[in-house]
Write an enzyme that holds these catalytic residues in place. Structure first.
Site, PDB file in Angstrom:
ATOM      1  N   GLU A  87       0.233  -4.386 -14.011  1.00 29.14           N
ATOM      2  CA  GLU A  87      -0.680  -3.070 -13.867  1.00 29.14           C
ATOM      3  C   GLU A  87      -0.878  -2.122 -14.728  1.00 29.14           C
ATOM      4  OE1 GLU A  87      -0.038  -1.503  -9.623  1.00 29.14           O
ATOM      5  OE2 GLU A  87       0.135  -3.588  -8.902  1.00 29.14           O
ATOM      6  N   ASP A 128       2.454   9.428  -6.407  1.00 28.81           N
ATOM      7  CA  ASP A 128       3.473   9.163  -7.188  1.00 28.81           C
ATOM      8  C   ASP A 128       4.865   9.705  -7.057  1.00 28.81           C
ATOM      9  OD1 ASP A 128       2.336   7.085  -7.992  1.00 28.81           O
ATOM     10  OD2 ASP A 128       1.039   8.128  -9.739  1.00 28.81           O
TER      11      ASP A 128
END
Length: 258
Positions: A47, A58
């Protein structure tokens, strides 16, 4: 066949390992070398993060990596140019992971077209509403044979999970918790029960578990109830510390033994 589908179709009983890193971090030109190193060292799927100024899902490690990448001058256009240079070398699936804003700015059609041109097999867009996916993104992505991977969390209802399973292809990204990304030392009983519950649903799509995997306990917990595991923050930390993908992998593999 799309490389993601081929990977899961041909894996047998083997548990897969996917790694995430942010394009353009630690250096602007590291992206292609990191990808080639991960493939050479046996990683099954990669990824590649598209840096964004407001990565809401995140934690601090990946936020910091995105900030560094943007300061280094990384952009989606530059990332595609870098991937173009290795499209004939890399055989494993590449998945771009990024937020909707830069992708919409680039253009959905242009994004899907460039993904396929440079060897990308799928995309993960954490803040893409499912309605918008169905109406605006899926028809275009399907035309280019690009897999749009959707996320589920412990709070996602069974009805919605089955709807996602019906209308997506490739794999389902199973987030270990509703919290932000970040390494964890263990998965508690609640998370284990969540893993077992989804496993028992016998979904059509394979599942990969991510968020928090950083050691033997979290890795094995994930692998027991899914096709494999996704590691992000732990690898990003090690890559930033060593500035060398081989060294970062050595340290990661050692951590996963303990």
């Amino acid at each position: 066949m799309n490389k993601i589908n081929a990977l899961f179709a041909n894996r047998g009983d083997r548990k897969l390992l996917s790694l995430y890193f942010c394009a353009g971090c630690p250096t602007i030109d590291c992206t292609t070398e990191v990808i080639k190193t991960l493939e050479r060292r046996g990683i099954d799927l990669i990824e590649v993060g598209i840096p964004f100024s407001d990565p809401m899902a995140d934690g601090p490690v990946i936020q910091d990596a995105a900030t560094k990448a943007l300061r280094n001058g990384m952009s989606l256009r530059r990332l595609f140019e870098q991937l173009d240079s290795i499209k004939d070398e890399v055989k494993i699936p590449l998945v771009l992971m990024g937020y909707l804003n830069p992708i919409m700015h680039f253009g959905i059609e242009a994004f899907c077209k460039r993904c396929v041109e440079c060897g990308v097999s799928g995309a993960i867009i954490p803040d893409l509403p499912f309605k918008d996916y169905m109406e605006q993104v899926k028809p275009v992505a399907d035309r280019y044979d690009l897999r749009i991977i959707m996320l589920i969390t412990p709070e996602t209802s069974e009805e919605r999970i089955r709807f996602i399973d019906e209308h997506t292809d490739g794999f389902i990204y199973m987030v270990s918790s509703a919290a932000i990304t970040g390494a964890q030392k263990s998965f508690d009983e609640a998370k284990q029960e969540y893993f077992r519950r989804i496993h028992a649903m016998n979904l059509r799509n394979p599942r990969m578990i991510g968020f928090g995997i950083s050691n033997k306990q979290t890795l094995e917990s994930s692998q027991q109830n899914a096709a494999g595991a996704i590691i992000g923050s732990k690898f990003v930390t090690l890559l930033n510390e060593s500035k060398n993908a081989d060294e970062a992998l050595d340290k990661l593999f050692n951590a996963l033994k303990n």
